[in-house]
Design an enzyme around this catalytic site. Sequence first.
Site, short mmCIF file in Angstrom:
data_model
loop_
_atom_site.label_atom_id
_atom_site.label_comp_id
_atom_site.label_asym_id
_atom_site.label_seq_id
_atom_site.Cartn_x
_atom_site.Cartn_y
_atom_site.Cartn_z
N SER A 84 58.88 11.49 -30.89
CA SER A 84 58.69 10.46 -31.81
C SER A 84 57.05 10.54 -32.16
O SER A 84 57.15 10.62 -33.73
CB SER A 84 58.31 8.57 -31.22
OG SER A 84 59.62 8.81 -30.95
N LYS B 215 48.60 1.25 -28.26
CA LYS B 215 49.13 2.79 -29.08
C LYS B 215 49.70 1.61 -31.26
O LYS B 215 49.41 0.79 -30.93
CB LYS B 215 50.66 2.32 -28.39
CG LYS B 215 50.50 3.91 -27.47
CD LYS B 215 52.44 4.10 -26.97
CE LYS B 215 52.75 4.67 -25.40
NZ LYS B 215 53.70 5.74 -25.72
N ARG C 79 60.79 14.93 -19.65
CA ARG C 79 61.12 16.28 -21.14
C ARG C 79 60.21 17.45 -20.23
O ARG C 79 60.56 18.63 -20.16
CB ARG C 79 60.74 16.40 -22.33
CG ARG C 79 61.08 15.21 -23.38
CD ARG C 79 60.77 15.12 -24.93
NE ARG C 79 58.98 14.63 -24.59
CZ ARG C 79 58.04 13.83 -25.25
NH1 ARG C 79 58.72 13.94 -26.57
NH2 ARG C 79 57.51 13.37 -24.61
N HIS D 201 65.75 10.17 -27.37
CA HIS D 201 65.73 9.06 -26.86
C HIS D 201 67.78 8.64 -26.41
O HIS D 201 67.62 8.35 -25.52
CB HIS D 201 65.29 7.76 -27.24
CG HIS D 201 63.77 7.88 -27.79
ND1 HIS D 201 63.21 7.50 -28.88
CD2 HIS D 201 62.58 8.24 -26.82
CE1 HIS D 201 62.17 7.62 -28.96
NE2 HIS D 201 61.94 7.47 -27.41
#
Length: 165
Positions: free
Chosen positions: A130, A42, A92, A18
């Site tokens: 993460s 989430k 990514r 990040h």
Amino acid sequence: MKKIAIYPGTFDPITYGHLDVITRATKIFDNIIIAISNNVHKKTIFNLKERIKLTKLATFHLKNIKKVIGFNGLLANLAKREKSNILIRGVRTIFDFDYEIKLAAINKQIYPDLDSIFFLSSKEVSFISSSFVKEIAKYQGNIKPYLPKEIHFALIKKFKDIPQK
């Protein structure tokens, strides 16, 4: 007129991946708002207040971070409220890109002036997520290469406070 961009995410926790995107974006945009989603669907390890605090800690050295805020609801509506027409998105993999391009199209329908700018991950951090970092931390693996020191300590402490099954 200053260019205000929003970098949204869950940031649970904020990683060097990040920070790579944020740091590179600060060289392009006048002001950046880091918008931390309070998505109830989430499952996060840190609550919203903690994620805001940790993100502020990790980005305090960057001069043009306008603010770090939490938000609920549609990102396009947040962008309108903040008078921003730019979203920063980190990508990514091709799977990230596929998801992000669909999200950009939906956001554009909601707020036609809103554009998404995609930053490809730097190769040094392209594998960091993460989710992976939390998994490594859960099993007492070395997470130092993936997180700033303050975040590393907070994550280790969080897992010590959570009863293991």
